[in-house]
Scaffold this motif. Structure first.
Motif, PDB file in Angstrom:
ATOM      1  N   ASP A 135       0.822  -1.213   0.000  1.00 52.53           N
ATOM      2  CA  ASP A 135       0.000   0.000   0.000  1.00 52.53           C
ATOM      3  C   ASP A 135       0.850   1.254   0.000  1.00 52.53           C
ATOM      4  O   ASP A 135       1.288   1.726  -1.049  1.00 52.53           O
ATOM      5  CB  ASP A 135      -0.948  -0.038   1.208  1.00 52.53           C
ATOM      6  CG  ASP A 135      -2.028   1.046   1.145  1.00 52.53           C
ATOM      7  OD1 ASP A 135      -1.980   1.886   0.237  1.00 52.53           O
ATOM      8  OD2 ASP A 135      -2.915   1.047   2.012  1.00 52.53           O
ATOM      9  N   CYS A 136       1.128   1.801   1.168  1.00 47.87           N
ATOM     10  CA  CYS A 136       1.717   3.130   1.262  1.00 47.87           C
ATOM     11  C   CYS A 136       3.099   3.224   0.613  1.00 47.87           C
ATOM     12  O   CYS A 136       3.328   4.066  -0.257  1.00 47.87           O
ATOM     13  CB  CYS A 136       1.793   3.543   2.730  1.00 47.87           C
ATOM     14  SG  CYS A 136       2.302   5.249   2.974  1.00 47.87           S
ATOM     15  N   VAL A 137       4.028   2.369   1.028  1.00 49.06           N
ATOM     16  CA  VAL A 137       5.390   2.450   0.491  1.00 49.06           C
ATOM     17  C   VAL A 137       5.426   2.183  -1.016  1.00 49.06           C
ATOM     18  O   VAL A 137       6.022   2.966  -1.774  1.00 49.06           O
ATOM     19  CB  VAL A 137       6.338   1.495   1.252  1.00 49.06           C
ATOM     20  CG1 VAL A 137       7.683   1.380   0.549  1.00 49.06           C
ATOM     21  CG2 VAL A 137       6.528   1.985   2.689  1.00 49.06           C
ATOM     22  N   PRO A 138       4.796   1.103  -1.513  1.00 43.89           N
ATOM     23  CA  PRO A 138       4.824   0.880  -2.966  1.00 43.89           C
ATOM     24  C   PRO A 138       4.155   1.999  -3.760  1.00 43.89           C
ATOM     25  O   PRO A 138       4.689   2.446  -4.786  1.00 43.89           O
ATOM     26  CB  PRO A 138       4.075  -0.444  -3.134  1.00 43.89           C
ATOM     27  CG  PRO A 138       4.170  -1.115  -1.816  1.00 43.89           C
ATOM     28  CD  PRO A 138       4.154  -0.010  -0.807  1.00 43.89           C
ATOM     29  N   SER A 139       2.989   2.440  -3.309  1.00 47.03           N
ATOM     30  CA  SER A 139       2.270   3.451  -4.091  1.00 47.03           C
ATOM     31  C   SER A 139       3.036   4.766  -4.133  1.00 47.03           C
ATOM     32  O   SER A 139       3.093   5.423  -5.178  1.00 47.03           O
ATOM     33  CB  SER A 139       0.862   3.671  -3.526  1.00 47.03           C
ATOM     34  OG  SER A 139       0.897   4.219  -2.223  1.00 47.03           O
ATOM     35  N   LYS A 140       3.641   5.152  -3.018  1.00 46.94           N
ATOM     36  CA  LYS A 140       4.380   6.415  -3.014  1.00 46.94           C
ATOM     37  C   LYS A 140       5.684   6.305  -3.788  1.00 46.94           C
ATOM     38  O   LYS A 140       6.193   7.292  -4.323  1.00 46.94           O
ATOM     39  CB  LYS A 140       4.648   6.867  -1.582  1.00 46.94           C
ATOM     40  CG  LYS A 140       3.476   7.597  -0.922  1.00 46.94           C
ATOM     41  CD  LYS A 140       2.171   6.865  -1.076  1.00 46.94           C
ATOM     42  CE  LYS A 140       1.003   7.494  -0.389  1.00 46.94           C
ATOM     43  NZ  LYS A 140      -0.232   6.689  -0.580  1.00 46.94           N
TER      44      LYS A 140
END
Length: 499
Positions: free
Chosen positions: A63-68
């Motif tokens: 979620d957060c790390v991959p998407s950003k």
């Protein structure tokens, strides 16, 4: 139990001395879980983290790390595409100006996604190393509560490993931090190839030619903007009147205007009923009968808490109709000795909030000083281009009469640094109490708004006034100068100061 010992601490005999060791079991290794584990270990507890996917949880792995990380690549594309001509960058060939950005800059999505997954895995490994180095045990498997609290105040957690073997842990306190997973529509089931949820997009090797994004909340808006910047033709399907219906309306209006100006097809008041694959295409059928065709479809229609099959109700834990676990402001559930943190609680779907909930739970159980969770000091960010950062009370709160506040909004077009960088879209907005001038909220729409919101967050958290912010030095020229300028415009003379 000795006087002053925290509730639930066990009296053990060891080498003729008296020891008090608290056993804490954490189910779920996301931000709420691993941050709690670090605090608990630091305070001397015996800690076991039960996790089935890898520490960091969905926030780090899917979620957060991959998407950003994906969005970071998109930001580079957007900056070049929108600013290179105005800033005087010359493409040394005969390519027509309208085609120069596409001519010079392209995306190898397979390479981008391999980097995304590599960084996410490395972050997970770093977290695991930190947790184990602190002295916590990491146990791979799925945990569930076993029955009610024992007479001695302990709880049992049964851990089932992937091979079917089980281990029973005894705990004085249990923290549930199991997160959530993508919500799916009955007639729009992801296949991982053409119909995708947000955990599956990182397996794509080629850029979607025509991407339909269903859902215009934070996740939908972020991915829609990122893939458009990477080169996809994007259609954003929104069931509401505007994108980002939960965000500041002025901010949402700026972003929707930017999306449309860059060529995105934003379909407001359009609810998706079904998505089906037709060969190498997908068809999205809307509630009014219209059909949209594209090469891929990304479903971003919310999340479901991971709370089923954990024995929660049998253990006395109240679960809402939505599946979220009820908690109070110090992360307690309705079951003694059981706490919960993160997305499974439905408070704020933010890694920072999950981490704070987890830390608060441990501090509270171990008898350390703790301040209850205050959601009006939480800062959040939408990683679109431009970014949207918020903190404290909102425009909706002011309009609904929940708080009396003065509001000033200053467009970035008037900021000298923004002019130098070719930034046209965005603003700074601050809310303050009339009379006292105490800052109670703010909105920043700008590149790197996630960084610019911090001084406003400090002001909200510490009850600073607009005068204090206005009188603090800022760098010239800088985007942060607009924060001080808004504070100056909100400055009011106190009674007796005239003359």
């Amino acid at each position: 139990m000795r006087a002053g010992a925290a509730p639930g601490r066990k009296h053990l005999e060891a080498c003729g001395t008296m020891e008090y060791v608290t056993r804490i079991v954490i189910i779920g290794g996301g931000p709420g879980g691993y941050e709690a584990a670090l605090v608990a270990a630091q305070l001397g507890a015996e800690v076991t983290v039960v996790d089935c996917d890898g520490l960091g949880g969905a926030s780090v792995l899917t979620d957060c790390v991959p998407s950003k990380t994906l969005i970071a690549t998109a930001e580079v594309m957007t900056t070049f595409d929108s600013s290179y001509e105005e800033l005087g960058i010359i493409v040394a060939d005969d390519t027509p100006p309208a085609e120069q950005a596409a001519r010079v800059v392209g995306v190898d999505l397979g390479k981008v996604n391999r980097r995304v997954k590599r960084l996410a895995l490395a972050q997970s490994h770093d977290i695991t190393a930190s947790v184990t180095r602190a002295g916590a045990r990491v146990l791979r498997g799925r945990g569930r509560l076993e029955g009610m609290q024992s007479l001695d105040g302990s709880r049992k957690v049964v851990v089932r490993a992937a091979d079917g073997t089980e281990e029973t842990l005894v705990a004085d306190a249990v923290l549930i931090a199991t997160g959530g997973h993508p919500r799916e529509l009955p007639d729009a089931q992801p296949d991982g190839e053409r119909i995708l949820n947000w955990t599956q997009v990182y397996d794509l090797d080629e850029l979607p030619e025509e991407l339909i994004v269903v859902g215009s909340g934070v996740t939908g808006a972020e991915f829609a903007g990122a893939y458009q910047a990477l080169g996809s033709r994007v259609t954003l399907v929104s069931s509401r009147d505007r994108v980002l219906p939960g965000e500041d309306p002025d901010a949402a209006a700026v972003l929707e205007d930017v999306f449309r100006r860059r060529g995105m097809n934003v379909m407001a008041r359009s609810r998706a009923e079904s998505v089906k694959r037709v060969g190498d295409r997908v068809e999205v059928t809307l509630s009014d009968g219209r059909v949209i065709s594209g090469s891929h479809c990304l479903m971003a229609v919310g999340a479901i808490p991971n709370s089923s099959g954990m024995g929660l109700e049998e253990a006395g834990v109240r679960v809402r109709d939505s599946g979220h676990i009820w908690t109070d402001k110090v992360s307690r559930t309705t079951a003694p000795g059981v706490y919960a943190a993160g997305d499974v609680t439905g408070v704020f779907a933010l890694a920072s909030v999950a981490a704070m909930q987890g830390r608060i739970a441990v501090y509270h159980f171990l008898g350390d000083a703790v301040a209850p969770l205050n959601l009006k000091t939480v800062s959040s960010n939408v990683f679109t281009d431009p970014e949207i950062a918020t903190v404290g009370y909102s425009q909706a709160d002011v309009d609904a009469g929940k708080i009396d506040a003065r509001v000033v909004k200053l467009p970035l077009l008037r900021n000298p640094r923004a002019k130098m960088q070719g930034i046209r879209d965005g603003f700074v907005k601050i809310f303050c109490r009339p009379g006292t001038g105490i800052i109670v909220g703010g909105v920043v729409v700008a590149p790197r708004a996630s960084e610019l919101i911090h001084p406003i967050s400090i002001a909200v958290d510490n009850n600073l006034t607009v005068e204090q912010i206005a009188n603090a030095f800022t760098v010239y020229p800088s985007l942060s100068g607009s924060i001080a300028e808004v504070a100056r415009q909100l400055h009011t003379r106190k009674a007796g100061d005239e003359g």
